[in-house]
Write a protein that holds these residues in place. Structure first.
Motif, PDB file in Angstrom:
ATOM      1  N   LEU A  38       0.833  -1.204   0.000  1.00  0.00           N
ATOM      2  CA  LEU A  38       0.000   0.000   0.000  1.00  0.00           C
ATOM      3  C   LEU A  38       0.867   1.254   0.000  1.00  0.00           C
ATOM      4  O   LEU A  38       1.902   1.315   0.667  1.00  0.00           O
ATOM      5  CB  LEU A  38      -0.921   0.009   1.224  1.00  0.00           C
ATOM      6  N   VAL A  39       0.413   2.251  -0.733  1.00  0.00           N
ATOM      7  CA  VAL A  39       1.163   3.499  -0.855  1.00  0.00           C
ATOM      8  C   VAL A  39       1.428   4.122   0.511  1.00  0.00           C
ATOM      9  O   VAL A  39       2.517   4.640   0.768  1.00  0.00           O
ATOM     10  CB  VAL A  39       0.386   4.492  -1.754  1.00  0.00           C
ATOM     11  N   PRO A  97      -3.485   5.871  -6.215  1.00  0.00           N
ATOM     12  CA  PRO A  97      -2.218   6.206  -6.871  1.00  0.00           C
ATOM     13  C   PRO A  97      -1.266   6.903  -5.908  1.00  0.00           C
ATOM     14  O   PRO A  97      -1.692   7.539  -4.934  1.00  0.00           O
ATOM     15  CB  PRO A  97      -2.640   7.144  -8.014  1.00  0.00           C
ATOM     16  N   LYS A  98       0.018   6.795  -6.194  1.00  0.00           N
ATOM     17  CA  LYS A  98       1.049   7.350  -5.316  1.00  0.00           C
ATOM     18  C   LYS A  98       0.864   8.839  -5.075  1.00  0.00           C
ATOM     19  O   LYS A  98       1.054   9.339  -3.967  1.00  0.00           O
ATOM     20  CB  LYS A  98       2.422   7.081  -5.933  1.00  0.00           C
ATOM     21  N   SER A  99       0.473   9.588  -6.107  1.00  0.00           N
ATOM     22  CA  SER A  99       0.401  11.041  -5.999  1.00  0.00           C
ATOM     23  C   SER A  99      -0.933  11.543  -5.449  1.00  0.00           C
ATOM     24  O   SER A  99      -1.123  12.739  -5.270  1.00  0.00           O
ATOM     25  CB  SER A  99       0.641  11.670  -7.381  1.00  0.00           C
ATOM     26  N   ALA A 100      -1.877  10.631  -5.191  1.00  0.00           N
ATOM     27  CA  ALA A 100      -3.216  11.040  -4.748  1.00  0.00           C
ATOM     28  C   ALA A 100      -3.368  10.860  -3.238  1.00  0.00           C
ATOM     29  O   ALA A 100      -2.519  10.262  -2.573  1.00  0.00           O
ATOM     30  CB  ALA A 100      -4.273  10.229  -5.488  1.00  0.00           C
ATOM     31  N   THR A 101      -4.449  11.387  -2.705  1.00  0.00           N
ATOM     32  CA  THR A 101      -4.792  11.197  -1.291  1.00  0.00           C
ATOM     33  C   THR A 101      -6.172  10.548  -1.197  1.00  0.00           C
ATOM     34  O   THR A 101      -7.010  10.710  -2.090  1.00  0.00           O
ATOM     35  CB  THR A 101      -4.809  12.535  -0.527  1.00  0.00           C
ATOM     36  N   ASP A 102      -6.417   9.826  -0.124  1.00  0.00           N
ATOM     37  CA  ASP A 102      -7.728   9.215   0.103  1.00  0.00           C
ATOM     38  C   ASP A 102      -8.179   9.376   1.559  1.00  0.00           C
ATOM     39  O   ASP A 102      -9.046   8.656   2.047  1.00  0.00           O
ATOM     40  CB  ASP A 102      -7.703   7.732  -0.269  1.00  0.00           C
ATOM     41  N   TYR A 116      -8.084  -2.474  -2.087  1.00  0.00           N
ATOM     42  CA  TYR A 116      -8.377  -1.071  -2.362  1.00  0.00           C
ATOM     43  C   TYR A 116      -7.107  -0.256  -2.110  1.00  0.00           C
ATOM     44  O   TYR A 116      -6.473  -0.383  -1.067  1.00  0.00           O
ATOM     45  CB  TYR A 116      -9.511  -0.548  -1.468  1.00  0.00           C
ATOM     46  N   ASP A 117      -6.766   0.589  -3.064  1.00  0.00           N
ATOM     47  CA  ASP A 117      -5.568   1.417  -2.925  1.00  0.00           C
ATOM     48  C   ASP A 117      -5.783   2.706  -3.701  1.00  0.00           C
ATOM     49  O   ASP A 117      -6.852   2.934  -4.275  1.00  0.00           O
ATOM     50  CB  ASP A 117      -4.340   0.660  -3.436  1.00  0.00           C
TER      51      ASP A 117
END
Length: 622
Positions: free
Chosen positions: A205-206, A558-563, A555-556
């Motif tokens: 996971l990122v 992208p590296k540059s995104a936030t959740d 569920y994951d």
């Protein structure tokens, strides 16, 4: 003493050259001596017997592998693996290997670990994979078994030193730690290492990567080597490859084009679907056979940055290694036939990922933009004044996902039952940024907000919020503050652990239930225009794909995104269940309707406990 005797001597083998900064054969090297008492005499001996070699040379000399076809032991031969020499010898501090299956990825990682440990005394490396099984298999097959059949490696192992699945100490005091991290990187905290090797990056996971990388943060020149097989275009490894690496490809020339003695005029092939011929690799332009071992075949950086501006060079030196360049596939007619059969039989995404090492958009979005907009109600405007009025007549439930303010933010959500239907309404969302990223500031603001809005229950993230949760607990008491931690496996979706003093949440099925509830209108959000950025984008950044590691959907993001906003929503919903049990939102794990309420009584009485052993044991390997 002969060079061969030198390498058989554990003490002298420990003093082999360090890696040089540029790995040129003529580069000067700095020798280290383990025991100062013998420093003078050792230096004289080393001047006479120093072995100058590159990591690939070291591996060829020291490492032996088992040949299952012949039943014999043989040395690593790079004559047919010319494409591996640069990844072995590169001086890059950060390297990414995006590989297909059966392309010697794990063997390469194991050999690089051997070389680092053998050539650098007192050097500490860390290997990380997503699961306990993968780490066990790597430890036994890529390290232990190789040492067993390699006499020179055996000579470097000192009797009495620690040597087990999780830790290996060499005679020169170099060490290799082996750990795993899927949903949490807690097993890795506290280690201090010089080099990090992350395998199966696509399943890590990122959010765990900063914790893993922190183990090497205090070293002067840490080394990071990540590897994996690509999946979707949103996957972790594709983000590293496309946005942070040199995207280096193995280019194979076809001399049928241009002039014979002018390589610049030839057609250069980057291996892909168009290079699949009936009996071997072919030129994508003319269809003639090409040779992956062509003397002029070479690595080409397709994303090198601006040579005149060094600061534009990508962070990672990335290499793509696919099955079409592996000699025992393209040279063996039977093996090549297997590739062609896989092309006909496999789904497109699987073939692109596992044979060509190319990301393919197989990942799916658990909720679409249109579905998320339908879950929003324009009546609720994410306005604090409106929320204050609602709080006078409706109990409020809060969810908090803690973050550092750097690629991960602290987000707070507030929920209440204020609708005419049975849906749970999110009435407020707030992200802490800039100066508010300070934990002290966050805690003070949250304490004030919860007090002003008469918050009944607060669900908080365990991962990054130990200090903050303790502060809030001392302010509001344990009856109102409840901490949740995601787990990779559980016998039920939510359970309280009296040993850990927190709730454990079976991550995948519970997140699936939350997405489903949003789509069915059981959970509602504020007006879309009010939450579109950043909260809506956080939810839409999440993708799902099947994890071979865990044998389930993962569920994951992208590296540059936030959740962070989505997880703050999850914790707020869970906090509301302490008041209102909703089996229509969090469906029971088994079809036993007569006992379904038992699973949810734990939200009231905390009577049903689950020990940490029932999930993927966090302390089993620590």
């Amino acid at each position: 003493m002969s060079p061969r005797a030198l390498t058989r001597n554990p003490l002298m083998a420990s003093r082999l050259n360090d890696f040089s900064d540029d790995f040129d054969k003529g580069a000067s090297t700095k020798r280290r001596v383990v025991d100062p008492f013998y420093q003078s005499r050792s230096q004289k001996r080393m001047r006479r017997h120093t072995l100058k070699m590159l990591p690939s040379d070291w591996v060829s000399r020291f490492v032996r592998i088992k040949d299952g076809d012949t039943g014999k032991v043989k040395k690593i031969d790079f004559s047919e693996r010319k494409y591996l020499i640069r990844p072995y010898n590169s001086s890059a501090k950060k390297m990414l290997l995006m590989t297909s299956r059966q392309a010697e990825k794990s063997t390469t990682l194991g050999n690089k670990l051997f070389a680092l440990s053998g050539m650098r005394p007192m050097y500490t490396s860390l290997f990380v994979s997503p699961s306990a099984m993968q780490t066990t298999v790597f430890s036994r097959t890529r390290l232990d078994d190789i040492v067993t059949v390699s006499p020179l490696l055996q000579a470097m192992v000192t009797k009495g030193n620690t040597w087990n699945i999780l830790e290996k100490v060499w005679g020169n005091m170099s060490m290799i730690y082996l750990r795993y991290a899927f949903l949490t990187a807690d097993r890795i905290r506290g280690l201090a290492v010089n080099a990090i090797f992350g395998d199966e990056l696509q399943d890590l996971l990122v959010d765990n990567m900063p914790v893993i990388e922190e183990t090497a943060s205090h070293q002067k020149d840490p080394i990071y080597v990540y590897s994996g097989t690509p999946k979707s275009l949103d996957n972790n490894i594709e983000q590293y490859w496309a946005k942070s690496s040199t995207m280096t490809e193995w280019a194979i020339p076809c001399e049928r084009h241009g002039t014979p003695k002018n390589p610049a005029s030839w057609h250069w092939n980057i291996l892909g679907v168009k290079n699949l011929g009936l009996s071997g690799p072919i030129c994508e332009q003319c269809g003639g056979p090409i040779n992956p071992e062509h003397p002029y075949a070479r690595w080409v950086e397709t994303n090198p940055g601006d040579p005149k501006r060094p600061e534009t060079r990508p962070e990672f030196e990335g290499y793509r290694l696919c099955r079409l360049m592996v000699p025992w596939f393209w040279k063996d007619p039977g093996k090549w036939k297997e590739i062609l059969e896989a092309y006909e039989r496999y789904p497109t995404a699987q073939f692109m990922n596992e044979v060509l090492a190319v990301s393919y958009d197989s990942g799916t979005k658990p909720i679409t933009r249109a579905e998320l907009i339908r879950a929003c109600d324009s009546k609720y405007t994410n306005d604090l004044a409106q929320v204050s009025e609602l709080a006078k007549t409706h109990p409020m439930y809060f969810g908090i996902d803690w973050g550092t303010g750097q690629k991960a933010y602290t987000v707070l959500t507030a929920w209440c039952y204020c609708r005419s239907d049975d849906a749970l309404q999110c009435v407020y969302m707030y992200r802490f940024e800039a100066q508010e990223a300070d934990p002290e500031v966050q805690v003070e603001m949250i304490e004030r907000l919860v007090s002003d809005l008469h918050g009944k229950y607060i669900g908080a993230d365990y991962g990054m919020g130990f200090y903050q949760n303790k502060r809030l607990t001392s302010t509001f008491g344990p009856q109102r503050i409840h901490v949740f931690q995601y787990a990779a496996r559980l016998p039920m979706k939510v359970a309280y652990s009296s040993k850990l003093h927190r709730y454990l949440v079976f991550r995948t099925p519970l997140l699936a239930d939350i997405f489903h509830a949003l789509k069915r209108g059981k959970l509602r959000l504020p007006d879309w225009e009010a939450i579109k950025e950043p909260f809506g984008s956080d939810v839409l950044s999440i993708f799902s794909e099947y994890s071979e590691t865990m044998k389930m959907i993962k569920y994951d993001k992208p590296k540059s995104a936030t959740d962070d906003s989505f997880h703050a929503m999850v914790y707020g919903v869970l906090a509301s269940f302490l008041d209102h049990q909703r089996p229509d939102i969090i469906t029971p794990t088994q079809d036993r309707s007569a006992q379904a309420s038992d699973e949810y009584t734990l939200f009231e009485t905390y009577a049903q406990d689950v020990d940490s052993e029932e999930m993927e044991n966090p302390n089993q390997w620590g």
